[in-house]
Each structure stands twice: as C-alpha cells, then as structure tokens.
Design an enzyme around this catalytic site. Structure first.
Site, PDB file in Angstrom:
ATOM      1  N   ASP A  27       0.839  -1.204   0.000  1.00 38.61           N
ATOM      2  CA  ASP A  27       0.000   0.000   0.000  1.00 38.61           C
ATOM      3  C   ASP A  27       0.872   1.251   0.000  1.00 38.61           C
ATOM      4  O   ASP A  27       1.961   1.257   0.588  1.00 38.61           O
ATOM      5  CB  ASP A  27      -0.898  -0.026   1.255  1.00 38.61           C
ATOM      6  CG  ASP A  27      -2.051   0.946   1.143  1.00 38.61           C
ATOM      7  OD1 ASP A  27      -2.265   1.531   0.058  1.00 38.61           O
ATOM      8  OD2 ASP A  27      -2.756   1.136   2.160  1.00 38.61           O
ATOM      9  N   HIS A  75       2.996   3.274  -9.025  1.00 29.47           N
ATOM     10  CA  HIS A  75       2.808   1.833  -9.261  1.00 29.47           C
ATOM     11  C   HIS A  75       4.047   1.243  -9.938  1.00 29.47           C
ATOM     12  O   HIS A  75       4.469   0.131  -9.620  1.00 29.47           O
ATOM     13  CB  HIS A  75       1.559   1.587 -10.118  1.00 29.47           C
ATOM     14  CG  HIS A  75       0.286   1.980  -9.427  1.00 29.47           C
ATOM     15  ND1 HIS A  75      -0.002   1.630  -8.129  1.00 29.47           N
ATOM     16  CD2 HIS A  75      -0.792   2.702  -9.855  1.00 29.47           C
ATOM     17  CE1 HIS A  75      -1.196   2.111  -7.780  1.00 29.47           C
ATOM     18  NE2 HIS A  75      -1.686   2.770  -8.815  1.00 29.47           N
ATOM     19  N   LEU A  81      11.547 -20.322  -3.720  1.00 29.34           N
ATOM     20  CA  LEU A  81      10.444 -19.533  -3.158  1.00 29.34           C
ATOM     21  C   LEU A  81       9.132 -19.781  -3.910  1.00 29.34           C
ATOM     22  O   LEU A  81       9.106 -19.796  -5.146  1.00 29.34           O
ATOM     23  CB  LEU A  81      10.798 -18.041  -3.264  1.00 29.34           C
ATOM     24  CG  LEU A  81       9.701 -17.060  -2.861  1.00 29.34           C
ATOM     25  CD1 LEU A  81       9.528 -17.026  -1.347  1.00 29.34           C
ATOM     26  CD2 LEU A  81       9.999 -15.656  -3.379  1.00 29.34           C
TER      27      LEU A  81
HETATM   28  C1  FPP Z   1      -1.780   0.219  -3.298  1.00 28.79           C
HETATM   29  O1  FPP Z   1      -1.329   1.525  -3.430  1.00 28.79           O
HETATM   30  C2  FPP Z   1      -1.235  -0.604  -4.355  1.00 28.79           C
HETATM   31  C3  FPP Z   1      -1.970  -1.204  -5.319  1.00 28.79           C
HETATM   32  C4  FPP Z   1      -3.431  -1.110  -5.405  1.00 28.79           C
HETATM   33  C5  FPP Z   1      -1.369  -2.000  -6.386  1.00 28.79           C
HETATM   34  C6  FPP Z   1      -0.108  -2.732  -6.062  1.00 28.79           C
HETATM   35  C7  FPP Z   1       0.526  -3.017  -7.347  1.00 28.79           C
HETATM   36  C8  FPP Z   1       1.843  -2.987  -7.614  1.00 28.79           C
HETATM   37  C9  FPP Z   1       2.875  -2.801  -6.597  1.00 28.79           C
HETATM   38  C10 FPP Z   1       2.337  -3.140  -9.010  1.00 28.79           C
HETATM   39  C11 FPP Z   1       1.961  -4.404  -9.723  1.00 28.79           C
HETATM   40  C12 FPP Z   1       2.290  -5.652  -8.990  1.00 28.79           C
HETATM   41  C13 FPP Z   1       2.918  -6.737  -9.497  1.00 28.79           C
HETATM   42  C14 FPP Z   1       3.037  -7.978  -8.704  1.00 28.79           C
HETATM   43  C15 FPP Z   1       3.523  -6.736 -10.817  1.00 28.79           C
HETATM   44  P1  FPP Z   1      -2.409   2.662  -3.631  1.00 28.79           P
HETATM   45  O2  FPP Z   1      -2.508   2.962  -5.081  1.00 28.79           O
HETATM   46  O3  FPP Z   1      -3.698   2.287  -3.008  1.00 28.79           O
HETATM   47  O4  FPP Z   1      -1.706   3.837  -2.867  1.00 28.79           O
HETATM   48  P2  FPP Z   1      -2.406   4.986  -2.031  1.00 28.79           P
HETATM   49  O5  FPP Z   1      -3.200   4.311  -0.942  1.00 28.79           O
HETATM   50  O6  FPP Z   1      -1.252   5.765  -1.498  1.00 28.79           O
HETATM   51  O7  FPP Z   1      -3.252   5.746  -2.982  1.00 28.79           O
END
Ligand code: FPP
Length: 251
Positions: free
Chosen positions: A21, A38, A132
């Site tokens: 997050d 992201h 893993l």
């Molecule tokens: C939360 O941050 C994160 C996500 C919803 C997506 C997580 C995805 C990745 C790290 C990239 C893709 C993953 C892989 C495995 C290739 P948020 O956008 O909710 O952040 P915020 O709460 O600060 O807005």
C-alpha cells in the site's frame, strides 16, 4: 476446530503475505502521477521477491490487484493491468532462473485472454521450481475466494453423494486458491494503514500483523528484516496460553 489446527512453533515463519500500500501517496509526495508510484512499486516487488528468497521464506503472497480495484479510474486500472503483464513477460525468465515457483491466486473469470495466457505461462513454466513459492493475488478478494472454494467443494461432494454437513475446516482450507500451502504466519502492510482489506481472510486467522510506516515503493530487504524481527518477538498462542502458564483445571 482446535483438533484440525496445525501445531506450529512460534518461531516458524513459512508464509508471509504483503498488502502493498502507498504507491499513490509515494507518487503524490514527489509531484508525480499515480502510475509512476505503481511503476516504482514493481521495482519494490522485484527487491522483495529476491530478499524473501535470500531470507529463506518458503511462501510469499503479494496483494497486487483486488477484486475491488476495478472501481479505480479506467486509466489507473489499465496501468495496473499493464504492469502485471509487463512483470510476467520481463521477469519470468529471471524468476525461473532463481527457482521461484509462481502461482496467481484470485478469480480468473472475466480476465482478458492475454492476461490468462500470461498467467498460464508463468505457472506452467515455473511449476517444477523448488525455491520460493510466490503467490500473486490478482483479481483477488478473500471473501470471494471462500465463496468460490465452498461452491467447488459442495459441487464435488454432491457429485460423490457425500453429505455437505460433514464439511470440515480442512476441506475448506484445501479448496482455497492456496490449497496445500501453509496458513499465513505474518501479514505485513505498508503505508501506515491498519486494515486487512479483504486479504486472505481464512488464511490470516492466526497471523501476526506488522504495520510499517513506509510507502510500498520504499519497501526493501531491510524493511522485510525489520518486520521479521518484530514477528520473532511475538508469542503465538492460537487461542491457548503459553505452556508455562497452562494450568490443569478440573471441569
Ligand atoms: C496500493 O497503493 C497498491 C496497489 C493497489 C497495487 C499494487 C501493485 C503494484 C505494486 C504493481 C503491480 C504488482 C505486481 C506484482 C507486478 P495505492 O494505489 O492504493 O496507494 P495509495 O493508498 O497511497 O493511494
């Protein structure tokens, strides 16, 4: 049911789940568009997978895209799907070279053919790997996983003429997307938020939780080590009491 619970020592750390997050906030703090947060998040994924292997963790589950994430702006959804595809196409060879076995957990229904093809390729090419075990939770929701598991289980039992009233907790555990894998020992969430957000509700029943202040793109091996150190200081009781405190009580 206590009788069905696996007896695990508090020190054993087999399965770590991470709620990644804070990509958006990481980007906003730098005056960047969310999509770059992201993208930086994918670099953190790479570092984390490497670190988990080095630290001898057997199972790592990363929450990449929840069933609820579809409600984000269309462009952001497109970016996240694009990053997932790019991750598989670009990183699969290296992951395989490092012995990583990939599984994608979540609902496959409704996913586009190109993503389904990539998921199949990642899972089949890495199936014989013995390092893993990496689960990527994609189009994943904990309640939905339990719903799908129960539907599958009931269907199989009815086909075998078995009474559904005899369903056990182990039957449900085995029917989940993570069937055959250990429950989560440790759940880490970055960004300071303290929620489970529909992540592995069944598997996290007795997990320890570590909430870290760092945003996901800043996560690295040292944060993972910090979370593991915190985990090691906890006493896991599974609803019981530590041995030394256990008393014989005549009922
Ligand atoms: C939360 O941050 C994160 C996500 C919803 C997506 C997580 C995805 C990745 C790290 C990239 C893709 C993953 C892989 C495995 C290739 P948020 O956008 O909710 O952040 P915020 O709460 O600060 O807005």
């Amino acid at each position: 049911m206590a009788g069905e619970m696996e007896n695990q020592s508090s020190a054993a750390l087999r399965h770590v789940g991470i709620i990644m997050d804070g990509n958006g906030r990481w980007a906003a703090a730098r005056g960047l568009p969310r999509t770059l947060g992201h993208r930086a998040g994918v670099d953190a994924v790479r570092k984390t997978v490497r670190a988990a292997g080095e630290l001898g963790i057997s199972y790592l589950t990363l929450y990449a895209f929840s069933s609820e994430n579809w409600s984000r702006p269309k462009q952001e959804v497109r970016d996240l799907l694009g990053l997932m595809k790019l991750f598989i196409t670009r990183d699969l060879a290296e992951l395989c070279a490092n012995g990583v076995r990939i599984r994608v957990i979540g609902d496959r229904q409704g996913l586009s053919r190109d993503i389904l093809g990539l998921i199949d390729m990642a899972e089949s090419r890495s199936a014989a790997n013995t390092g893993l075990n990496l689960n990527i939770a994609f189009n994943y929701g904990g309640r939905d996983e339990i719903r799908r598991a129960v539907i599958g289980l009931v269907g199989r039992m009815e086909a075998e003429g078995r009474d559904c009233a005899s369903i056990t907790e182990s039957d449900i555990t085995g029917a989940l997307d993570t069937g055959g894998q250990p429950d989560l020992d440790l759940v880490i969430r970055t960004s300071g938020e303290m929620r489970l957000s529909n992540f592995m509700l069944w598997q996290a029943a007795y997990s320890e939780f570590v909430f870290l202040p760092c945003m996901w793109p800043d996560f690295d091996k040292s944060w993972l080590e910090q979370a593991i150190e915190e985990y090691s200081s906890r006493t896991r009781r599974y609803g019981g009491v530590p041995d030394a405190d256990a008393k014989d009580i005549a009922l």
